[in-house]
Design a protein around this motif. Sequence first.
Motif, short mmCIF file in Angstrom:
data_model
loop_
_atom_site.label_atom_id
_atom_site.label_comp_id
_atom_site.label_asym_id
_atom_site.label_seq_id
_atom_site.Cartn_x
_atom_site.Cartn_y
_atom_site.Cartn_z
N GLY A 292 0.80 -1.42 0.01
CA GLY A 292 -0.08 -0.01 0.02
C GLY A 292 0.80 1.21 0.00
N PHE A 293 2.31 1.34 -0.16
CA PHE A 293 3.11 2.43 -0.22
C PHE A 293 2.93 3.09 -1.57
N VAL A 294 2.74 4.51 -1.17
CA VAL A 294 2.35 5.14 -2.46
C VAL A 294 3.51 6.50 -2.13
N SER A 295 4.48 6.59 -3.29
CA SER A 295 5.47 7.56 -3.39
C SER A 295 4.97 8.87 -3.13
N PRO A 296 5.38 9.85 -2.36
CA PRO A 296 5.33 11.31 -2.55
C PRO A 296 5.61 12.00 -3.75
N ARG A 297 6.37 11.21 -4.46
CA ARG A 297 6.93 11.91 -5.67
C ARG A 297 5.68 11.69 -6.85
N HIS A 298 5.01 10.56 -6.38
CA HIS A 298 3.69 10.37 -7.57
C HIS A 298 2.48 10.75 -7.04
N ALA A 299 2.35 11.38 -6.18
CA ALA A 299 1.16 11.77 -5.50
C ALA A 299 0.48 12.46 -6.49
N PRO A 300 -0.89 12.12 -6.67
CA PRO A 300 -1.72 13.16 -7.68
C PRO A 300 -1.87 14.50 -7.26
N LYS A 301 -1.71 15.25 -8.12
CA LYS A 301 -1.86 17.04 -7.99
C LYS A 301 -3.38 17.22 -7.52
N ALA A 302 -3.50 18.16 -6.64
CA ALA A 302 -4.88 18.66 -6.35
C ALA A 302 -5.39 19.32 -7.55
N PRO A 303 -6.71 19.13 -7.76
CA PRO A 303 -7.41 19.90 -9.03
C PRO A 303 -7.37 21.24 -8.70
N PRO A 304 -7.24 22.08 -9.73
CA PRO A 304 -7.31 23.65 -9.66
C PRO A 304 -8.80 24.01 -9.10
N ALA A 305 -8.82 25.08 -8.40
CA ALA A 305 -9.91 25.43 -7.41
C ALA A 305 -11.05 25.91 -8.54
N ASN A 306 -12.31 25.80 -8.09
CA ASN A 306 -13.52 26.07 -8.82
C ASN A 306 -13.41 25.73 -10.28
N GLY A 307 -13.02 24.57 -10.53
CA GLY A 307 -13.20 23.78 -11.78
C GLY A 307 -12.37 24.44 -13.03
N GLN A 308 -11.09 25.17 -12.39
CA GLN A 308 -10.41 25.73 -13.60
C GLN A 308 -9.50 24.84 -14.02
N ARG A 309 -8.87 24.89 -15.20
CA ARG A 309 -7.98 24.06 -15.73
C ARG A 309 -6.72 24.77 -15.82
N CYS A 310 -5.58 23.86 -15.94
CA CYS A 310 -4.15 24.31 -15.68
C CYS A 310 -3.52 23.78 -17.06
N GLY A 311 -2.50 24.52 -17.57
CA GLY A 311 -1.87 24.28 -18.80
C GLY A 311 -0.48 25.01 -18.72
N ARG A 312 -0.06 24.85 -20.06
CA ARG A 312 1.22 25.46 -20.29
C ARG A 312 1.15 26.13 -21.45
#
Length: 106
Positions: free
Chosen positions: A31-51
Motif C-alpha cells: 500500500g506504499f504510495v511514493s510522495p513523488r507520484h502523488a496526484p496533484k490537487a485539482p485547480p480551484a473552482n473547476g479551472q484548468r491548468c496548462g502551459r
Amino acid sequence: MSHQEAERANGKIRVSTWDQPDPFPWIVSTGFVSPRHAPKAPPANGQRCGRMKWFSEAKGYGFTVCNVFVHARNVVSGEIRPGSRICFDVKETHKGPEAVNVRVIG
C-alpha cells in the motif's frame, strides 16, 4: 550475446528505466504510495491548468499546449510568456475554446 547486449553490458548504451522490470514488486502490495507520484490537487473552482505553447507580446495573444486561445485582456494576474504555467477557465466561442480568468502560476 548479441552486439547490442554486449554494448549495454559495457555501459555504452543507456537503457531507460522504463524498460526495466520493477525491482520491488512487493512494495505495491504493502500500500506504499511514493510522495513523488502523488496526484496533484485539482485547480480551484473547476479551472484548468496548462502551459503556454507560444505567446506574442506584440499581438497580445497566444495558445496553450492543448490549443486553447489566450488573449492578454483575459490575464488576471501575472505576466504571461511562452512556457508559462497558467490556470484558467474555458469559454467556448464561435472560433473555438478561449481561456478566461487566466492566472500565471509559474
